[in-house]
Scaffold this active site. Structure first.
Site, PDB file in Angstrom:
ATOM      1  N   CYS A 120    -139.968  28.556 -27.836  1.00 33.25           N
ATOM      2  CA  CYS A 120    -139.684  29.939 -28.199  1.00 33.25           C
ATOM      3  C   CYS A 120    -139.679  30.029 -29.717  1.00 33.25           C
ATOM      4  O   CYS A 120    -139.782  29.014 -30.414  1.00 33.25           O
ATOM      5  CB  CYS A 120    -138.344  30.378 -27.606  1.00 33.25           C
ATOM      6  SG  CYS A 120    -138.153  32.193 -27.574  1.00 33.25           S
ATOM      7  N   CYS A 130    -138.249  36.806 -30.209  1.00 32.04           N
ATOM      8  CA  CYS A 130    -139.010  35.727 -29.595  1.00 32.04           C
ATOM      9  C   CYS A 130    -140.512  35.861 -29.811  1.00 32.04           C
ATOM     10  O   CYS A 130    -141.293  35.123 -29.197  1.00 32.04           O
ATOM     11  CB  CYS A 130    -138.708  35.680 -28.098  1.00 32.04           C
ATOM     12  SG  CYS A 130    -136.945  35.480 -27.736  1.00 32.04           S
ATOM     13  N   LYS A 203    -135.997  35.492 -16.635  1.00 35.72           N
ATOM     14  CA  LYS A 203    -134.976  35.402 -17.683  1.00 35.72           C
ATOM     15  C   LYS A 203    -134.456  36.809 -17.951  1.00 35.72           C
ATOM     16  O   LYS A 203    -135.184  37.681 -18.421  1.00 35.72           O
ATOM     17  CB  LYS A 203    -135.557  34.790 -18.950  1.00 35.72           C
ATOM     18  CG  LYS A 203    -134.540  34.602 -20.070  1.00 35.72           C
ATOM     19  CD  LYS A 203    -135.197  33.937 -21.276  1.00 35.72           C
ATOM     20  CE  LYS A 203    -134.217  33.742 -22.411  1.00 35.72           C
ATOM     21  NZ  LYS A 203    -134.852  33.114 -23.597  1.00 35.72           N
ATOM     22  N   ARG A 213    -126.376  31.896 -28.588  1.00 41.93           N
ATOM     23  CA  ARG A 213    -126.924  32.507 -29.806  1.00 41.93           C
ATOM     24  C   ARG A 213    -126.137  32.088 -31.035  1.00 41.93           C
ATOM     25  O   ARG A 213    -126.687  31.968 -32.128  1.00 41.93           O
ATOM     26  CB  ARG A 213    -126.977  34.027 -29.642  1.00 41.93           C
ATOM     27  CG  ARG A 213    -128.037  34.432 -28.609  1.00 41.93           C
ATOM     28  CD  ARG A 213    -128.116  35.919 -28.361  1.00 41.93           C
ATOM     29  NE  ARG A 213    -129.134  36.201 -27.354  1.00 41.93           N
ATOM     30  CZ  ARG A 213    -129.374  37.395 -26.845  1.00 41.93           C
ATOM     31  NH1 ARG A 213    -128.643  38.442 -27.234  1.00 41.93           N
ATOM     32  NH2 ARG A 213    -130.324  37.570 -25.932  1.00 41.93           N
ATOM     33  N   GLU A 241    -142.557  38.661 -11.686  1.00 45.54           N
ATOM     34  CA  GLU A 241    -142.587  37.748 -12.828  1.00 45.54           C
ATOM     35  C   GLU A 241    -142.953  36.329 -12.376  1.00 45.54           C
ATOM     36  O   GLU A 241    -143.796  35.665 -12.988  1.00 45.54           O
ATOM     37  CB  GLU A 241    -141.225  37.733 -13.526  1.00 45.54           C
ATOM     38  CG  GLU A 241    -140.889  38.992 -14.310  1.00 45.54           C
ATOM     39  CD  GLU A 241    -141.565  39.033 -15.666  1.00 45.54           C
ATOM     40  OE1 GLU A 241    -142.319  38.081 -15.995  1.00 45.54           O
ATOM     41  OE2 GLU A 241    -141.346  40.003 -16.416  1.00 45.54           O
ATOM     42  N   LYS A 256    -132.643  32.318 -15.078  1.00 43.13           N
ATOM     43  CA  LYS A 256    -131.639  32.245 -16.145  1.00 43.13           C
ATOM     44  C   LYS A 256    -131.083  33.641 -16.387  1.00 43.13           C
ATOM     45  O   LYS A 256    -131.866  34.562 -16.599  1.00 43.13           O
ATOM     46  CB  LYS A 256    -132.281  31.697 -17.423  1.00 43.13           C
ATOM     47  CG  LYS A 256    -131.331  31.579 -18.600  1.00 43.13           C
ATOM     48  CD  LYS A 256    -132.068  31.086 -19.843  1.00 43.13           C
ATOM     49  CE  LYS A 256    -131.110  30.970 -21.019  1.00 43.13           C
ATOM     50  NZ  LYS A 256    -131.799  30.584 -22.265  1.00 43.13           N
ATOM     51  N   SER A 282    -124.709  29.224 -21.405  1.00 43.95           N
ATOM     52  CA  SER A 282    -123.571  28.995 -22.296  1.00 43.95           C
ATOM     53  C   SER A 282    -122.352  29.829 -21.937  1.00 43.95           C
ATOM     54  O   SER A 282    -121.221  29.326 -21.933  1.00 43.95           O
ATOM     55  CB  SER A 282    -123.984  29.285 -23.739  1.00 43.95           C
ATOM     56  OG  SER A 282    -124.428  30.632 -23.883  1.00 43.95           O
ATOM     57  N   TYR A 321    -124.655  22.547 -19.379  1.00 46.92           N
ATOM     58  CA  TYR A 321    -123.868  21.877 -20.421  1.00 46.92           C
ATOM     59  C   TYR A 321    -122.787  20.994 -19.803  1.00 46.92           C
ATOM     60  O   TYR A 321    -122.166  20.200 -20.510  1.00 46.92           O
ATOM     61  CB  TYR A 321    -123.258  22.924 -21.357  1.00 46.92           C
ATOM     62  CG  TYR A 321    -124.308  23.798 -21.995  1.00 46.92           C
ATOM     63  CD1 TYR A 321    -125.020  23.360 -23.106  1.00 46.92           C
ATOM     64  CD2 TYR A 321    -124.631  25.050 -21.456  1.00 46.92           C
ATOM     65  CE1 TYR A 321    -126.022  24.145 -23.670  1.00 46.92           C
ATOM     66  CE2 TYR A 321    -125.618  25.834 -22.013  1.00 46.92           C
ATOM     67  CZ  TYR A 321    -126.318  25.385 -23.122  1.00 46.92           C
ATOM     68  OH  TYR A 321    -127.309  26.164 -23.670  1.00 46.92           O
TER      69      TYR A 321
END
Length: 334
Positions: A120, A130, A203, A213, A241, A256, A282, A321
């Protein structure tokens, strides 16, 4: 048959019985650990909004990768935080860009560890979008507009440079129309016909990305990403998509975020025969960490329930994570 002949509790009455009939199994081989690599030296800085997640400079990266490999996690996905930014995100496709350097370093030490390169431009552009931005006038006002087709050439350059550096998988997250087709053609032309594309197919323009971010320093400097990321209210659009990416040559399809979109994960699993990836993002991570710190939830129990739930919904692969924590917890259970 009905009660009392049928008693569903018979298959729940011991740990051994429950283990024997368990339908969904989570293993360390399902996990991918994200890593944030940054310019500079002697840096291992915790990201304030993501406890336990760090920025690593290249000279501190090996210790993190050593731990990941020791835990048996098979793959990492790299996100770069560059030293400089410009309008076209040129450090994204620089031969000596931060992700390219990190990839070469990791593959030199651990050739069998899969390195996935996030493809990206938002971390590398000075405007935080992006793709390429042009100022246009509408209704007497000037506004920045992301140029879809012009952006593709820079995304192709980025993907090819990442493959040249040794990335095993290209993971484009930009959500430009036609990005899979363009990147597939670019990789093939450069001789990387065997490098798979893990497409961020579905996404959403989600509020769950806030901590990321902060970590990637990729907040848009104006406007938002709703013109190219998906509306959270839409599910049928996700099929369009994903189908477009399948036709264009994607090898894996990603959803996502994950928690609020388990229905979409299931739809993709049922409709397509490619591996489905769920990105446990996140904001989802940070919510669990925050509630755990306050003593409101059991972090291990909630995390493992979530990850198993994502697999039950249809995910074959989990980017999370929590990957290191989950690997330890899985090991403890054996």
């Amino acid at each position: 048959m009905e009660f009392p002949t049928t008693r569903l509790r018979r298959l729940r009455n011991s740990a051994g019985m429950r283990n024997m009939v368990r339908e969904t199994i989570l293993t360390v081989h399902d996990l991918i650990m994200p890593i944030f690599v940054t310019a500079g030296t002697d840096m291992k800085e915790e990201i304030a909004s993501m406890p336990g997640v760090y920025h690593f400079s290249l000279d501190r990266l090996d210790a993190e990768v050593d731990e990941i490999v020791a835990l048996g996690i098979p793959a990492v996905v790299l996100f770069g935080v560059p030293a400089t930014k410009d309008a076209v995100g040129s450090s994204a496709f620089d031969e000596n860009g931060i992700v390219q350097q990190a990839t070469r370093q990791i593959k030199a030490k651990y050739p069998d560890l899969l390195v996935i390169a996030d493809t990206c431009l938002c971390q590398y552009t000075d405007h935080g979008h992006c793709g390429m931005v042009h100022v246009r006038e509408a209704n007497g006002q000037q506004a920045g507009v992301v140029d879809n087709d012009e952006s593709l050439q820079y995304l192709v350059q980025t993907a090819v440079s990442q493959a040249k550096a040794g990335a095993d998988i290209i993971a484009p997250s930009n959500m430009m129309d036609g990005f899979v087709q363009a990147i597939r053609a670019g990789l093939d032309e450069a001789g990387f016909t065997d490098i798979p594309i893990m497409s961020y197919s579905v996404k959403y323009a989600s509020a769950f990305y806030g901590p990321f971010r902060d970590a990637a320093n990729s907040t848009p400097q104006f406007g938002d990403r709703k013109t190219y990321q998906m509306d959270p209210a839409n599910a049928r659009e996700a099929l369009r998509e994903a189908e477009a990416d399948v036709i264009e040559g994607a090898d894996m399809l990603m959803v996502k975020p994950a928690m609020a979109y388990m229905d979409v994960i299931r739809v993709l699993k049922d409709q397509f025969d490619l591996p489905v990836v769920a990105y446990n993002v996140s904001g989802e991570y940070s919510m669990i960490k925050a509630a755990s710190k306050l003593g409101w939830i059991d972090e291990k129990a909630v995390t493992m329930e979530l990850l198993v739930g994502l697999k039950r919904a249809g995910a074959d692969i989990l980017i999370t994570y929590f990957a290191k924590d989950a690997a330890r917890w899985l090991s403890d259970n054996h």
